[in-house]
Motif scaffolding. Structure first.
Motif, PDB file in Angstrom:
ATOM      1  N   TYR A   1      45.747  29.334  28.579  1.00  0.00           N
ATOM      2  CA  TYR A   1      44.828  30.620  28.603  1.00  0.00           C
ATOM      3  C   TYR A   1      44.691  32.093  29.113  1.00  0.00           C
ATOM      4  O   TYR A   1      43.396  32.909  29.107  1.00  0.00           O
ATOM      5  CB  TYR A   1      43.297  29.728  28.411  1.00  0.00           C
ATOM      6  CG  TYR A   1      42.851  28.650  27.748  1.00  0.00           C
ATOM      7  CD1 TYR A   1      42.697  27.523  28.623  1.00  0.00           C
ATOM      8  CD2 TYR A   1      43.075  28.520  26.768  1.00  0.00           C
ATOM      9  CE1 TYR A   1      42.508  26.005  27.805  1.00  0.00           C
ATOM     10  CE2 TYR A   1      42.467  27.313  25.657  1.00  0.00           C
ATOM     11  CZ  TYR A   1      42.494  25.713  26.093  1.00  0.00           C
ATOM     12  OH  TYR A   1      42.084  25.311  25.798  1.00  0.00           O
ATOM     13  N   GLY A   2      44.958  31.813  30.596  1.00  0.00           N
ATOM     14  CA  GLY A   2      44.893  33.538  30.580  1.00  0.00           C
ATOM     15  C   GLY A   2      45.584  34.129  29.925  1.00  0.00           C
ATOM     16  O   GLY A   2      45.258  35.242  30.038  1.00  0.00           O
ATOM     17  N   ILE A   3      47.094  34.055  29.286  1.00  0.00           N
ATOM     18  CA  ILE A   3      47.651  35.342  28.844  1.00  0.00           C
ATOM     19  C   ILE A   3      46.365  34.874  27.456  1.00  0.00           C
ATOM     20  O   ILE A   3      46.511  36.938  27.260  1.00  0.00           O
ATOM     21  CB  ILE A   3      48.845  34.775  28.612  1.00  0.00           C
ATOM     22  CG1 ILE A   3      49.870  34.715  29.507  1.00  0.00           C
ATOM     23  CG2 ILE A   3      49.503  35.694  27.283  1.00  0.00           C
ATOM     24  CD1 ILE A   3      51.029  33.851  29.440  1.00  0.00           C
ATOM     25  N   ALA A   4      46.042  34.111  27.064  1.00  0.00           N
ATOM     26  CA  ALA A   4      45.410  34.873  25.479  1.00  0.00           C
ATOM     27  C   ALA A   4      44.251  35.398  26.215  1.00  0.00           C
ATOM     28  O   ALA A   4      43.671  36.313  25.401  1.00  0.00           O
ATOM     29  CB  ALA A   4      44.919  33.501  25.206  1.00  0.00           C
ATOM     30  N   SER A   5      43.510  35.853  27.196  1.00  0.00           N
ATOM     31  CA  SER A   5      42.331  35.813  28.275  1.00  0.00           C
ATOM     32  C   SER A   5      42.965  37.765  28.117  1.00  0.00           C
ATOM     33  O   SER A   5      42.089  38.375  27.482  1.00  0.00           O
ATOM     34  CB  SER A   5      41.557  35.104  29.004  1.00  0.00           C
ATOM     35  OG  SER A   5      41.156  33.861  28.483  1.00  0.00           O
ATOM     36  N   ALA A   6      43.496  37.461  28.237  1.00  0.00           N
ATOM     37  CA  ALA A   6      43.836  39.200  28.595  1.00  0.00           C
ATOM     38  C   ALA A   6      44.308  39.687  27.519  1.00  0.00           C
ATOM     39  O   ALA A   6      43.544  40.703  27.148  1.00  0.00           O
ATOM     40  CB  ALA A   6      45.897  39.179  29.657  1.00  0.00           C
ATOM     41  N   GLY A   7      45.452  38.691  26.492  1.00  0.00           N
ATOM     42  CA  GLY A   7      45.785  39.926  25.361  1.00  0.00           C
ATOM     43  C   GLY A   7      44.199  40.058  24.964  1.00  0.00           C
ATOM     44  O   GLY A   7      43.967  40.904  24.162  1.00  0.00           O
ATOM     45  N   SER A   8      43.212  39.301  24.527  1.00  0.00           N
ATOM     46  CA  SER A   8      41.507  39.351  24.444  1.00  0.00           C
ATOM     47  C   SER A   8      41.345  40.448  24.978  1.00  0.00           C
ATOM     48  O   SER A   8      40.335  40.829  24.094  1.00  0.00           O
ATOM     49  CB  SER A   8      40.875  37.680  23.783  1.00  0.00           C
ATOM     50  OG  SER A   8      41.191  37.419  23.726  1.00  0.00           O
ATOM     51  N   VAL A   9      41.118  40.755  26.217  1.00  0.00           N
ATOM     52  CA  VAL A   9      40.862  42.084  27.060  1.00  0.00           C
ATOM     53  C   VAL A   9      41.245  43.305  25.642  1.00  0.00           C
ATOM     54  O   VAL A   9      40.293  44.165  24.984  1.00  0.00           O
ATOM     55  CB  VAL A   9      40.731  42.014  28.181  1.00  0.00           C
ATOM     56  CG1 VAL A   9      40.088  43.396  28.786  1.00  0.00           C
ATOM     57  CG2 VAL A   9      39.857  40.962  28.737  1.00  0.00           C
ATOM     58  N   VAL A  10      42.368  43.109  26.058  1.00  0.00           N
ATOM     59  CA  VAL A  10      43.130  44.300  24.960  1.00  0.00           C
ATOM     60  C   VAL A  10      42.523  44.219  23.355  1.00  0.00           C
ATOM     61  O   VAL A  10      42.099  46.002  23.349  1.00  0.00           O
ATOM     62  CB  VAL A  10      44.242  44.408  25.177  1.00  0.00           C
ATOM     63  CG1 VAL A  10      45.486  45.378  24.615  1.00  0.00           C
ATOM     64  CG2 VAL A  10      44.801  44.202  26.312  1.00  0.00           C
ATOM     65  N   LEU A  11      42.487  43.474  23.614  1.00  0.00           N
ATOM     66  CA  LEU A  11      41.852  43.810  22.209  1.00  0.00           C
ATOM     67  C   LEU A  11      40.609  44.042  21.877  1.00  0.00           C
ATOM     68  O   LEU A  11      39.909  45.450  20.529  1.00  0.00           O
ATOM     69  CB  LEU A  11      41.672  42.512  20.527  1.00  0.00           C
ATOM     70  CG  LEU A  11      42.719  41.667  19.863  1.00  0.00           C
ATOM     71  CD1 LEU A  11      42.058  40.570  19.710  1.00  0.00           C
ATOM     72  CD2 LEU A  11      42.074  42.687  19.047  1.00  0.00           C
ATOM     73  N   LEU A  12      39.414  43.575  22.916  1.00  0.00           N
ATOM     74  CA  LEU A  12      38.060  44.105  22.673  1.00  0.00           C
ATOM     75  C   LEU A  12      37.741  45.374  23.149  1.00  0.00           C
ATOM     76  O   LEU A  12      37.053  45.847  22.872  1.00  0.00           O
ATOM     77  CB  LEU A  12      37.095  42.840  23.811  1.00  0.00           C
ATOM     78  CG  LEU A  12      36.939  41.810  23.003  1.00  0.00           C
ATOM     79  CD1 LEU A  12      36.614  40.942  24.572  1.00  0.00           C
ATOM     80  CD2 LEU A  12      35.848  41.643  22.408  1.00  0.00           C
ATOM     81  N   SER A  13      38.405  45.553  23.975  1.00  0.00           N
ATOM     82  CA  SER A  13      38.690  47.039  24.688  1.00  0.00           C
ATOM     83  C   SER A  13      38.789  48.176  23.297  1.00  0.00           C
ATOM     84  O   SER A  13      38.034  48.845  22.945  1.00  0.00           O
ATOM     85  CB  SER A  13      39.277  47.101  25.920  1.00  0.00           C
ATOM     86  OG  SER A  13      39.348  46.201  26.384  1.00  0.00           O
ATOM     87  N   ILE A  14      40.162  47.984  22.749  1.00  0.00           N
ATOM     88  CA  ILE A  14      40.302  48.246  21.413  1.00  0.00           C
ATOM     89  C   ILE A  14      38.691  48.605  20.718  1.00  0.00           C
ATOM     90  O   ILE A  14      38.552  49.625  19.707  1.00  0.00           O
ATOM     91  CB  ILE A  14      41.313  48.566  20.425  1.00  0.00           C
ATOM     92  CG1 ILE A  14      42.592  48.485  22.452  1.00  0.00           C
ATOM     93  CG2 ILE A  14      41.781  49.168  19.769  1.00  0.00           C
ATOM     94  CD1 ILE A  14      43.870  47.970  21.169  1.00  0.00           C
ATOM     95  N   GLY A  15      38.293  47.672  20.515  1.00  0.00           N
ATOM     96  CA  GLY A  15      37.348  47.306  19.361  1.00  0.00           C
ATOM     97  C   GLY A  15      36.116  48.147  19.872  1.00  0.00           C
ATOM     98  O   GLY A  15      35.659  48.254  19.064  1.00  0.00           O
ATOM     99  N   LEU A  16      35.940  47.913  21.129  1.00  0.00           N
ATOM    100  CA  LEU A  16      34.554  48.256  21.881  1.00  0.00           C
ATOM    101  C   LEU A  16      34.906  50.191  21.542  1.00  0.00           C
ATOM    102  O   LEU A  16      34.036  50.660  21.447  1.00  0.00           O
ATOM    103  CB  LEU A  16      34.342  48.023  23.236  1.00  0.00           C
ATOM    104  CG  LEU A  16      33.586  46.884  23.302  1.00  0.00           C
ATOM    105  CD1 LEU A  16      33.312  46.270  24.526  1.00  0.00           C
ATOM    106  CD2 LEU A  16      32.392  46.421  22.330  1.00  0.00           C
TER     107      LEU A  16
END
Lengths: 261, 281
Positions: free
Chosen positions: B254-269
């Motif tokens: 989950y930790g790694i996946a969340s890090a990836g999600s944060v990257v994704l979300l940042s690009i999206g935002l």
């Protein structure tokens, strides 16, 4: 663009030799409805019921929540109005798929994994629906409601005979967006619904497709896996298509409105 | 009691928003700083980010996501634009029919449409290899190599999504004032000249908007990857969203996946902010 759809339809009614014939038959030579028959016989009824349960419950909850919120914004003035509005609509900026991991963890903590409620719950939050409901209800002439009140209607009658009929378009939009999401959602449902008899239609089709790479002899002819896949895909398309077609005009109008704002 | 009414009405909506939007974003940020699996949690600071940025699979998923965003742009902008330019002046009934025809594939979920493409690109019985054989080219094992597999996903995406863009562009094109078009015709402009020099610039801002939407859409690609390649061969066609899915939900990191999600979300935002900018301008 329509070619894949056409190919799907053709594939679903082809007989086995026709499926892999070279050169490919653009029009099936011996069409058959065996694939559809097989699907309807075996697992489809359960899948349809499950899909209906998830979609209907999610949509109903969504309508209630969005309309309630819209009502609050339209007919009341209260402190914190703007902040709450922003809070409710913040989800529009965030694509839902990206939050699937934390939402899944939440659902798991609530003990809702492998339940219909768990499958339907994320769909309930429909920021688009909230926005439409708020705007629509605001623009509804308040005089209608006051008139009805003058005539002695109490709030239950008010709801039924005045508000709901006049809100039909917004309720329609909410149904279409939430319902559409329920019918086309795969990722979330495949995570939450784990026992096989709870699978919704799209889960059933995807997960059971793997086993059908060989031909089936079913008594009234052979049915090949590929044709089953296509038939299943077409069947899955039906509700989604209907939802989509119904929403098309409304969607276009609202999108244009949204773009021009 | 009356004073509380709006808050009561709003409560469910607020709860749903907190549960499905606000808290998840916060949690994703928080989880990304931990090494986490099903039961335990351990603070690791920014290590997850270091891990993903040195993970070959993540980096190639970045590249893949750009390819898929390109597919979204190709389909959602280029194809939609071309279709619009050649149909904006057709009689109304044709336009309605075309609109429906274009929109239909978009509402079918990615996984459904992908079934057809799986068949079309089937190594032995599929349409694609048959077409190749017409030109005396050897059949290709489409899903066995990264390049061709990427191509399959690219084609599947770009041919399935022009619908929304088409509707947007057609709407914009229909609001071009008739006088401008008439003036052009009076001045002797050919149909093609009108297309490229008048219609296109007039709807340019919506085209740009659609470009950004397409790029954002490309970031979210999951269903096509899941249905067509499952990220293969050997994790080479994963999109960023798929990478997050695989890390978190298949492997429980989950930790790694969340890090990836944060990257994704940042690009999206970032993209969403850009869109707001353009809309405002």
């Amino acid at each position: 663009m329509l070619a894949p759809l056409y190919w799907m339809v053709v594939g679903s009614i082809k007989d086995t030799p026709g499926l892999f014939a070279v050169p490919p038959q653009l029009i099936p030579l011996h069409p058959t409805l065996n694939s559809y028959k097989l699907l309807m016989q075996r697992a489809i009824p359960i899948w349809i019921v499950n899909t209906a349960i998830v979609a209907v419950s999610g949509t109903v909850m969504s309508v209630v929540i969005c309309m309630a919120a819209g009502w609050a914004f339209a007919f009341y003035r209260f402190p914190g109005q703007k902040i709450i509005y922003l809070l409710l609509l913040v989800g529009m900026m965030i694509p839902r798929q990206m939050l699937i991991i934390p939402v899944f963890i939440e659902i798991r903590k609530l003990g809702l994994v492998d339940t219909y409620l768990g499958a339907a719950l994320p769909l309930v939050y429909n920021p688009l629906g909230i926005m439409f409901a708020a705007n629509w209800l605001k623009s509804l002439s308040k005089s209608h409601i006051d008139d009805a009140r003058l005539l002695g209607a109490r709030w239950w009658n008010l709801m039924h005979h005045v508000l709901l009929p006049m809100s039909a378009p917004v309720i329609g939009v909410i149904i279409l967006t939430t319902g559409g999401a329920a019918l086309s959602d795969f990722m979330w449902q495949s995570l939450v619904l784990q026992t096989e008899w709870k699978w919704t239609f799209q889960l059933g089709m995807m997960n059971r497709m793997q086993i059908v790479d060989l031909g089936f002899d079913v008594g009234w002819g052979r049915v090949h896996g590929q044709s089953l896949r296509m038939a299943g895909a077409i069947l899955l398309l039906f509700p989604v298509t209907i939802v989509g077609l119904l929403s098309q005009r409304k969607f276009v109008d609202n999108v244009m409105k949204g773009v021009s704002e | 009691m009356k004073k509380l009414a709006p808050y009561v009405l709003l409560a469910p909506a607020v709860v749903s928003s907190l549960m499905m939007a606000v808290l998840p974003v916060v949690n994703v940020g928080r989880l990304s700083l931990f090494q986490s699996d099903y039961l335990t949690e351990k603070w690791v600071g920014l290590r997850n980010y270091k891990v993903i940025f040195s993970d070959q699979a993540f980096l190639s998923s970045l590249v893949n996501s750009m390819v898929y965003a390109g597919a979204f742009a190709m389909g959602g902008v280029v194809i939609a634009l071309v279709l619009t330019l050649y149909s904006y002046d057709l009689p109304k009934r044709w336009k309605n029919g075309l609109r429906m025809a274009a929109y239909l594939p978009t509402i079918a979920a990615g996984i459904i449409i992908s079934q057809v493409w799986l068949w079309v690109f089937h190594p032995s019985g599929g349409l694609a290899n048959w077409l190749l054989s017409l030109f005396h080219l050897a059949p290709v094992r489409w899903f066995s190599a990264r390049g061709t597999a990427l191509a399959v996903v690219f084609i599947a995406i770009s041919l399935s999504i022009p619908g929304t863009g088409y509707i947007l562009f057609m709407g914009a094109a229909s609001s071009i004032s008739v006088e401008v078009l008439d003036a052009a015709r009076v001045d002797g402009a050919s149909r093609n000249q009108v297309r490229w020099w008048i219609v296109t610039p007039s709807i340019m801002w919506i085209v740009l908007l659609q470009c950004l939407f397409s790029l954002l859409g490309g970031l979210q690609v999951w269903e096509f990857v899941y249905a067509l390649t499952n990220g293969g061969p050997a994790r080479s066609t994963e999109s960023m969203m798929y990478y997050v899915y695989a890390a978190g939900l298949l492997r429980g990191q989950y930790g790694i996946a969340s890090a990836g999600s944060v990257v994704l979300l940042s690009i999206g935002l970032l993209g969403a902010a850009l869109i707001k900018r353009i809309k405002g301008a």
